[in-house]
Design a protein around this motif. Structure first.
Motif, mmCIF file in Angstrom:
data_model
loop_
_atom_site.group_PDB
_atom_site.id
_atom_site.type_symbol
_atom_site.label_atom_id
_atom_site.label_comp_id
_atom_site.label_asym_id
_atom_site.label_seq_id
_atom_site.Cartn_x
_atom_site.Cartn_y
_atom_site.Cartn_z
ATOM 1 N N ILE A 159 0.784 -1.363 0.003
ATOM 2 C CA ILE A 159 -0.144 -0.026 -0.012
ATOM 3 C C ILE A 159 0.916 1.227 0.126
ATOM 4 C CG2 ILE A 159 -1.477 1.355 1.298
ATOM 5 C CD1 ILE A 159 -2.785 -1.321 2.390
ATOM 6 N N ALA A 160 0.807 2.042 -0.977
ATOM 7 C CA ALA A 160 1.640 3.314 -1.147
ATOM 8 C C ALA A 160 0.669 4.349 -1.215
ATOM 9 C CB ALA A 160 2.375 3.065 -2.402
ATOM 10 N N ASP A 161 1.047 5.326 -0.015
ATOM 11 C CA ASP A 161 -0.280 6.441 0.154
ATOM 12 C C ASP A 161 0.559 7.586 -0.448
ATOM 13 O OD1 ASP A 161 -2.358 7.815 0.728
ATOM 14 O OD2 ASP A 161 -1.904 7.726 2.995
ATOM 15 N N GLU A 162 0.199 8.135 -1.541
ATOM 16 C CA GLU A 162 0.706 9.344 -2.221
ATOM 17 C C GLU A 162 2.330 9.066 -2.205
ATOM 18 O OE1 GLU A 162 -0.426 11.968 -3.745
ATOM 19 O OE2 GLU A 162 -2.681 12.010 -3.053
ATOM 20 N N PRO A 163 2.729 8.037 -2.845
ATOM 21 C CA PRO A 163 4.213 7.792 -2.660
ATOM 22 C C PRO A 163 5.023 8.857 -3.407
ATOM 23 C CG PRO A 163 3.282 6.162 -4.407
ATOM 24 C CD PRO A 163 2.116 6.807 -3.578
ATOM 25 N N THR A 164 4.532 9.552 -4.432
ATOM 26 C CA THR A 164 5.153 10.192 -5.345
ATOM 27 C C THR A 164 4.817 12.000 -4.950
ATOM 28 O OG1 THR A 164 3.436 10.603 -6.817
ATOM 29 C CG2 THR A 164 5.367 8.842 -7.370
ATOM 30 N N GLY A 165 4.169 12.006 -3.787
ATOM 31 C CA GLY A 165 3.659 13.607 -3.459
ATOM 32 C C GLY A 165 4.977 14.335 -3.277
ATOM 33 N N ASN A 166 6.078 13.915 -2.956
ATOM 34 C CA ASN A 166 7.247 14.675 -2.644
ATOM 35 C C ASN A 166 8.304 14.718 -3.754
ATOM 36 O OD1 ASN A 166 6.304 15.805 -0.142
ATOM 37 N ND2 ASN A 166 7.276 14.170 0.898
ATOM 38 N N LEU A 167 7.964 14.426 -4.717
ATOM 39 C CA LEU A 167 8.993 13.944 -5.868
ATOM 40 C C LEU A 167 8.545 14.806 -7.360
ATOM 41 C CD1 LEU A 167 9.011 10.101 -5.686
ATOM 42 C CD2 LEU A 167 10.291 11.915 -4.413
ATOM 43 N N ASP A 168 9.946 15.081 -8.010
ATOM 44 C CA ASP A 168 9.939 15.637 -9.303
ATOM 45 C C ASP A 168 9.401 14.718 -10.287
ATOM 46 O OD1 ASP A 168 12.050 14.078 -10.106
ATOM 47 O OD2 ASP A 168 13.382 15.689 -9.391
ATOM 48 N N PRO A 169 9.084 15.027 -11.227
ATOM 49 C CA PRO A 169 8.349 14.253 -12.433
ATOM 50 C C PRO A 169 9.375 13.007 -12.844
ATOM 51 C CG PRO A 169 7.948 16.333 -13.057
ATOM 52 C CD PRO A 169 8.804 16.630 -11.986
ATOM 53 N N ILE A 170 10.753 13.380 -12.959
ATOM 54 C CA ILE A 170 11.413 12.046 -13.210
ATOM 55 C C ILE A 170 11.648 11.156 -12.166
ATOM 56 C CG2 ILE A 170 13.877 11.618 -13.659
ATOM 57 C CD1 ILE A 170 14.147 14.046 -15.498
ATOM 58 N N ASP A 174 10.309 7.103 -11.882
ATOM 59 C CA ASP A 174 11.275 6.064 -11.406
ATOM 60 C C ASP A 174 10.394 5.127 -10.412
ATOM 61 O OD1 ASP A 174 13.394 6.588 -13.285
ATOM 62 O OD2 ASP A 174 14.607 7.729 -11.635
ATOM 63 N N VAL A 175 9.720 5.879 -9.572
ATOM 64 C CA VAL A 175 9.028 5.070 -8.505
ATOM 65 C C VAL A 175 7.857 4.405 -8.939
ATOM 66 C CG1 VAL A 175 7.655 5.521 -6.376
ATOM 67 C CG2 VAL A 175 9.839 6.568 -6.383
ATOM 68 N N VAL A 176 7.118 5.144 -9.898
ATOM 69 C CA VAL A 176 5.942 4.356 -10.757
ATOM 70 C C VAL A 176 6.444 2.987 -11.489
ATOM 71 C CG1 VAL A 176 4.137 4.541 -12.197
ATOM 72 C CG2 VAL A 176 4.469 6.308 -10.626
ATOM 73 N N LYS A 181 7.128 -2.908 -11.543
ATOM 74 C CA LYS A 181 7.987 -4.029 -11.591
ATOM 75 C C LYS A 181 7.719 -5.003 -10.523
ATOM 76 C CE LYS A 181 12.958 -3.788 -11.096
ATOM 77 N NZ LYS A 181 14.164 -3.183 -11.574
ATOM 78 N N ILE A 182 7.273 -4.532 -9.286
ATOM 79 C CA ILE A 182 7.078 -5.484 -8.008
ATOM 80 C C ILE A 182 5.851 -6.002 -8.522
ATOM 81 C CG2 ILE A 182 6.429 -5.012 -5.556
ATOM 82 C CD1 ILE A 182 8.749 -2.761 -5.654
ATOM 83 N N ASP A 200 -1.791 8.133 -15.504
ATOM 84 C CA ASP A 200 -1.772 7.905 -16.831
ATOM 85 C C ASP A 200 -0.515 6.958 -17.411
ATOM 86 O OD1 ASP A 200 -4.060 9.396 -17.198
ATOM 87 O OD2 ASP A 200 -2.906 10.951 -17.907
ATOM 88 N N GLN A 201 0.433 6.962 -16.465
ATOM 89 C CA GLN A 201 1.592 6.098 -16.752
ATOM 90 C C GLN A 201 1.357 4.844 -16.258
ATOM 91 O OE1 GLN A 201 5.307 7.588 -14.562
ATOM 92 N NE2 GLN A 201 6.439 5.672 -15.177
ATOM 93 N N ILE A 202 0.688 4.488 -15.185
ATOM 94 C CA ILE A 202 0.342 3.254 -14.852
ATOM 95 C C ILE A 202 -0.256 2.231 -15.702
ATOM 96 C CG2 ILE A 202 -0.783 1.727 -12.771
ATOM 97 C CD1 ILE A 202 -0.133 3.994 -10.981
ATOM 98 N N LYS A 203 -1.469 3.022 -16.199
ATOM 99 C CA LYS A 203 -2.332 2.336 -17.171
ATOM 100 C C LYS A 203 -3.094 0.969 -16.401
ATOM 101 C CE LYS A 203 -0.209 3.923 -21.511
ATOM 102 N NZ LYS A 203 1.280 4.423 -21.139
ATOM 103 N N LYS A 204 -3.491 1.192 -15.380
ATOM 104 C CA LYS A 204 -4.118 -0.030 -14.598
ATOM 105 C C LYS A 204 -5.587 0.475 -14.156
ATOM 106 C CE LYS A 204 -0.439 -2.915 -14.898
ATOM 107 N NZ LYS A 204 -0.506 -4.569 -15.059
ATOM 108 N N ARG A 205 -6.086 -0.333 -13.289
ATOM 109 C CA ARG A 205 -7.592 -0.132 -12.708
ATOM 110 C C ARG A 205 -7.208 1.076 -11.936
ATOM 111 N NH1 ARG A 205 -10.477 -3.833 -8.233
ATOM 112 N NH2 ARG A 205 -12.194 -2.675 -8.193
ATOM 113 N N VAL A 206 -8.204 2.075 -12.086
ATOM 114 C CA VAL A 206 -8.533 3.451 -11.370
ATOM 115 C C VAL A 206 -9.909 3.615 -10.740
ATOM 116 C CG1 VAL A 206 -8.386 5.928 -11.570
ATOM 117 C CG2 VAL A 206 -6.920 4.411 -13.311
#
Ligand code: ADP
Length: 225
Positions: A159-170, A174-176, A181-182, A200-206
């Motif tokens: 479970i990843a709660d806003e895992p990219t909230g503090n990250l820049d686009p690049i 990478d994290v997505v 991969k996992i 949009d990058q994940i392209k899975k269930r939303v």
């Protein structure tokens, strides 16, 4: 694998989630999206039994999560790896030690730790940073380390709660990709986000939440808010 059955969660009289019905199957990658306050974090807290539903039930397989004894709850939580927006790493321990600590906490032997930690560091592409402390890592590296720590115990669900909230686009990208991969390796992944590019990058269930209600549940969805 996880079922929400007519779940409503109120904080005092404020409705955070209303009449939620969701079924998540093993191996799925699910993005829970919605504006701030939509109920995303509450939903993850219900799965972890950090919060209890006001009405309805949440099941893991055939077990009602919120009826588990405290000992069984501890066992159940070991099936879940959690990743937070603010990383929550141990500041005085190296990258290697942060991961090793998670294994020590569930009683793994030194031999296993020495064997497994290098593998997971390699998986998240942090082998060269093994002896760095969190303050010596970039935001993206910190989050990849937090993901390494979450998967080292081989949980069934991340479970990843806003895992990219503090990250820049690049670093976000990478994290997505790492979470994908996992997921490809068999772990169920549930991620919350309000970032359109992530979805949009994940392209899975939303699953889209609006004011505590599910307004969309799309296979291979796009961000539609
Ligand atoms: P999101 O993660 O989508 O931003 P949350 O699940 O954090 O949404 O919050 C949903 C609603 O529940 C919001 O109105 C929020 O203010 C409220 N809420 C969340 N946690 C609490 C709490 N511990 N006490 C009272 N209200 C809360």
């Amino acid at each position: 694998m996880i079922y929400f059955n007519n779940v409503t969660k109120k904080y005092c009289n404020d409705v955070a989630l209303e009449d939620i019905n969701i079924s998540i199957t093993q191996g799925e990658f699910v993005a829970i999206v919605g504006h701030s306050g939509a109920g995303k974090t509450t939903l993850t807290k219900l799965i972890l039994a950090e919060e209890y539903p006001t009405d309805g039930s949440v099941f893991f397989q055939s077990t009602d999560i919120h009826k588990l004894s405290s000992r069984d709850l501890t066992q159940f939580r070991r099936k879940i790896g959690v990743v937070f927006q603010d990383f929550r790493l141990l500041p005085n321990r190296t990258a290697y030690e942060n991961i090793a600590f998670a294994m020590e906490a569930i009683g793994k032997q030194n031999r296993e730790i020495k064997e497994d930690v290098p593998h997971v560091l390699e998986l998240v592409d942090l082998t060269s940073k093994a002896s760095h402390f969190p303050h010596q890592l970039s935001g993206g590296e910190k989050q990849r380390l937090a993901i390494a720590r979450a998967i080292i115990t081989q949980p069934e669900i991340i479970i990843a709660d806003e895992p990219t909230g503090n990250l820049d686009p690049i670093n976000t990208s990478d994290v997505v990709n790492l979470l994908k991969k996992i997921n490809d390796l068999g772990t169920t992944v549930i991620i919350t986000t309000h970032n359109r590019n992530v979805v949009d990058q994940i392209k899975k269930r939303v699953i889209t939440l609006e004011k505590g209600r599910i307004v969309r549940d799309d296979k291979d969805g796009k961000y539609m808010l």
